[in-house]
Structures are given as C-alpha cells and as structure tokens.
Design a protein around this motif. Structure first.
Motif, PDB file in Angstrom:
ATOM      1  N   SER A 138       0.849  -1.189   0.000  1.00 37.21           N
ATOM      2  CA  SER A 138       0.000   0.000   0.000  1.00 37.21           C
ATOM      3  C   SER A 138       0.886   1.240   0.000  1.00 37.21           C
ATOM      4  O   SER A 138       2.091   1.165   0.278  1.00 37.21           O
ATOM      5  N   LEU A 139       0.274   2.379  -0.302  1.00 42.06           N
ATOM      6  CA  LEU A 139       1.020   3.634  -0.230  1.00 42.06           C
ATOM      7  C   LEU A 139       1.592   3.827   1.172  1.00 42.06           C
ATOM      8  O   LEU A 139       2.737   4.264   1.331  1.00 42.06           O
ATOM      9  N   GLN A 140       0.799   3.498   2.182  1.00 46.84           N
ATOM     10  CA  GLN A 140       1.248   3.668   3.563  1.00 46.84           C
ATOM     11  C   GLN A 140       2.426   2.761   3.891  1.00 46.84           C
ATOM     12  O   GLN A 140       3.358   3.166   4.585  1.00 46.84           O
ATOM     13  N   GLU A 141       2.389   1.538   3.403  1.00 46.66           N
ATOM     14  CA  GLU A 141       3.501   0.610   3.670  1.00 46.66           C
ATOM     15  C   GLU A 141       4.799   1.128   3.053  1.00 46.66           C
ATOM     16  O   GLU A 141       5.857   1.082   3.691  1.00 46.66           O
ATOM     17  N   VAL A 142       4.721   1.619   1.843  1.00 47.34           N
ATOM     18  CA  VAL A 142       5.903   2.173   1.187  1.00 47.34           C
ATOM     19  C   VAL A 142       6.385   3.398   1.952  1.00 47.34           C
ATOM     20  O   VAL A 142       7.581   3.546   2.227  1.00 47.34           O
ATOM     21  N   ALA A 143       5.458   4.265   2.307  1.00 50.08           N
ATOM     22  CA  ALA A 143       5.813   5.472   3.054  1.00 50.08           C
ATOM     23  C   ALA A 143       6.506   5.115   4.372  1.00 50.08           C
ATOM     24  O   ALA A 143       7.531   5.713   4.719  1.00 50.08           O
ATOM     25  N   ASP A 144       5.975   4.143   5.082  1.00 49.07           N
ATOM     26  CA  ASP A 144       6.575   3.714   6.347  1.00 49.07           C
ATOM     27  C   ASP A 144       7.962   3.123   6.120  1.00 49.07           C
ATOM     28  O   ASP A 144       8.891   3.377   6.897  1.00 49.07           O
ATOM     29  N   ASP A 145       8.127   2.338   5.059  1.00 49.29           N
ATOM     30  CA  ASP A 145       9.419   1.713   4.752  1.00 49.29           C
ATOM     31  C   ASP A 145      10.512   2.732   4.463  1.00 49.29           C
ATOM     32  O   ASP A 145      11.675   2.505   4.782  1.00 49.29           O
ATOM     33  N   VAL A 146      10.150   3.835   3.832  1.00 49.20           N
ATOM     34  CA  VAL A 146      11.165   4.816   3.419  1.00 49.20           C
ATOM     35  C   VAL A 146      11.195   6.066   4.291  1.00 49.20           C
ATOM     36  O   VAL A 146      12.015   6.954   4.071  1.00 49.20           O
ATOM     37  N   GLY A 147      10.303   6.156   5.254  1.00 48.18           N
ATOM     38  CA  GLY A 147      10.282   7.305   6.145  1.00 48.18           C
ATOM     39  C   GLY A 147       9.744   8.574   5.502  1.00 48.18           C
ATOM     40  O   GLY A 147      10.209   9.670   5.776  1.00 48.18           O
ATOM     41  N   ALA A 148       8.753   8.411   4.655  1.00 50.46           N
ATOM     42  CA  ALA A 148       8.117   9.551   3.997  1.00 50.46           C
ATOM     43  C   ALA A 148       6.622   9.516   4.299  1.00 50.46           C
ATOM     44  O   ALA A 148       6.117   8.534   4.852  1.00 50.46           O
ATOM     45  N   SER A 149       5.927  10.559   3.915  1.00 51.31           N
ATOM     46  CA  SER A 149       4.481  10.560   4.124  1.00 51.31           C
ATOM     47  C   SER A 149       3.784   9.834   2.974  1.00 51.31           C
ATOM     48  O   SER A 149       4.316   9.766   1.859  1.00 51.31           O
ATOM     49  N   LYS A 150       2.615   9.331   3.271  1.00 58.36           N
ATOM     50  CA  LYS A 150       1.793   8.672   2.254  1.00 58.36           C
ATOM     51  C   LYS A 150       1.494   9.661   1.124  1.00 58.36           C
ATOM     52  O   LYS A 150       1.543   9.301  -0.054  1.00 58.36           O
ATOM     53  N   ALA A 151       1.224  10.910   1.485  1.00 61.19           N
ATOM     54  CA  ALA A 151       0.918  11.937   0.481  1.00 61.19           C
ATOM     55  C   ALA A 151       2.102  12.178  -0.449  1.00 61.19           C
ATOM     56  O   ALA A 151       1.926  12.374  -1.657  1.00 61.19           O
ATOM     57  N   HIS A 152       3.313  12.137   0.104  1.00 62.81           N
ATOM     58  CA  HIS A 152       4.494  12.369  -0.740  1.00 62.81           C
ATOM     59  C   HIS A 152       4.704  11.214  -1.720  1.00 62.81           C
ATOM     60  O   HIS A 152       5.036  11.445  -2.891  1.00 62.81           O
ATOM     61  N   ILE A 153       4.479   9.994  -1.261  1.00 61.62           N
ATOM     62  CA  ILE A 153       4.596   8.841  -2.168  1.00 61.62           C
ATOM     63  C   ILE A 153       3.550   8.958  -3.271  1.00 61.62           C
ATOM     64  O   ILE A 153       3.838   8.719  -4.449  1.00 61.62           O
ATOM     65  N   TRP A 154       2.339   9.358  -2.922  1.00 67.17           N
ATOM     66  CA  TRP A 154       1.282   9.565  -3.915  1.00 67.17           C
ATOM     67  C   TRP A 154       1.691  10.635  -4.919  1.00 67.17           C
ATOM     68  O   TRP A 154       1.511  10.476  -6.129  1.00 67.17           O
ATOM     69  N   ASP A 155       2.258  11.727  -4.422  1.00 69.56           N
ATOM     70  CA  ASP A 155       2.712  12.802  -5.311  1.00 69.56           C
ATOM     71  C   ASP A 155       3.796  12.315  -6.268  1.00 69.56           C
ATOM     72  O   ASP A 155       3.827  12.704  -7.435  1.00 69.56           O
ATOM     73  N   LEU A 156       4.666  11.442  -5.787  1.00 69.12           N
ATOM     74  CA  LEU A 156       5.699  10.879  -6.670  1.00 69.12           C
ATOM     75  C   LEU A 156       5.077   9.971  -7.733  1.00 69.12           C
ATOM     76  O   LEU A 156       5.462  10.014  -8.903  1.00 69.12           O
ATOM     77  N   GLU A 157       4.110   9.152  -7.336  1.00 69.54           N
ATOM     78  CA  GLU A 157       3.451   8.235  -8.275  1.00 69.54           C
ATOM     79  C   GLU A 157       2.642   8.965  -9.337  1.00 69.54           C
ATOM     80  O   GLU A 157       2.465   8.467 -10.439  1.00 69.54           O
TER      81      GLU A 157
END
Length: 68
Positions: free
Chosen positions: A17-36
């Motif tokens: 999930s977006l949250q799992e990736v965010a937690d793995d890399v130490g970023a926010s879920k919103a930032h991962i979404w913005d990158l995607e």
C-alpha cells in the motif's frame, strides 16, 4: 520509463500500500502519492535510494536509466 510510472508499477507488483511504502522509506503517504502521480518531480537521492531498496531494485532500474 518515468519514475512515477515505475514506482507505481513496482508498488502494485509487490502488493504494497502507499502507507507501507511510506513507512518503509520514512516519507508521508501523500508524498509517495505525489511521486506516483508525477506531482513531485525531484525527490532527493536519499529517498530514491530508500525506494529502490524497498522494492529490491537498483536506483537505475527505479528511475528508468538501465539500458537493458
């Protein structure tokens, strides 16, 4: 292939999930979404390295610079 496309492809392939990736890399879920969605254009090399590690690929593969 653009980072946004590759990032989403890898996330879906690994069923994270977006949250799992965010937690793995130490970023926010919103930032991962913005990158995607290519809203965020210039992630730090530190973040790119963490994302590559999270998905078990090289940085070159993640950013689409691998000639293979």
């Amino acid at each position: 292939m653009a980072l946004a496309v590759r990032l989403k492809e890898l996330r879906l392939k690994t069923r994270k999930s977006l949250q799992e990736v965010a937690d793995d890399v130490g970023a926010s879920k919103a930032h991962i979404w913005d990158l995607e969605t290519a809203r965020a254009k210039n992630p730090s090399i530190e973040l790119v390295t963490k994302l590559a590690k999270c998905f078990g690929v090289s940085v070159a593969d993640l950013i689409g610079e691998n000639p293979q």
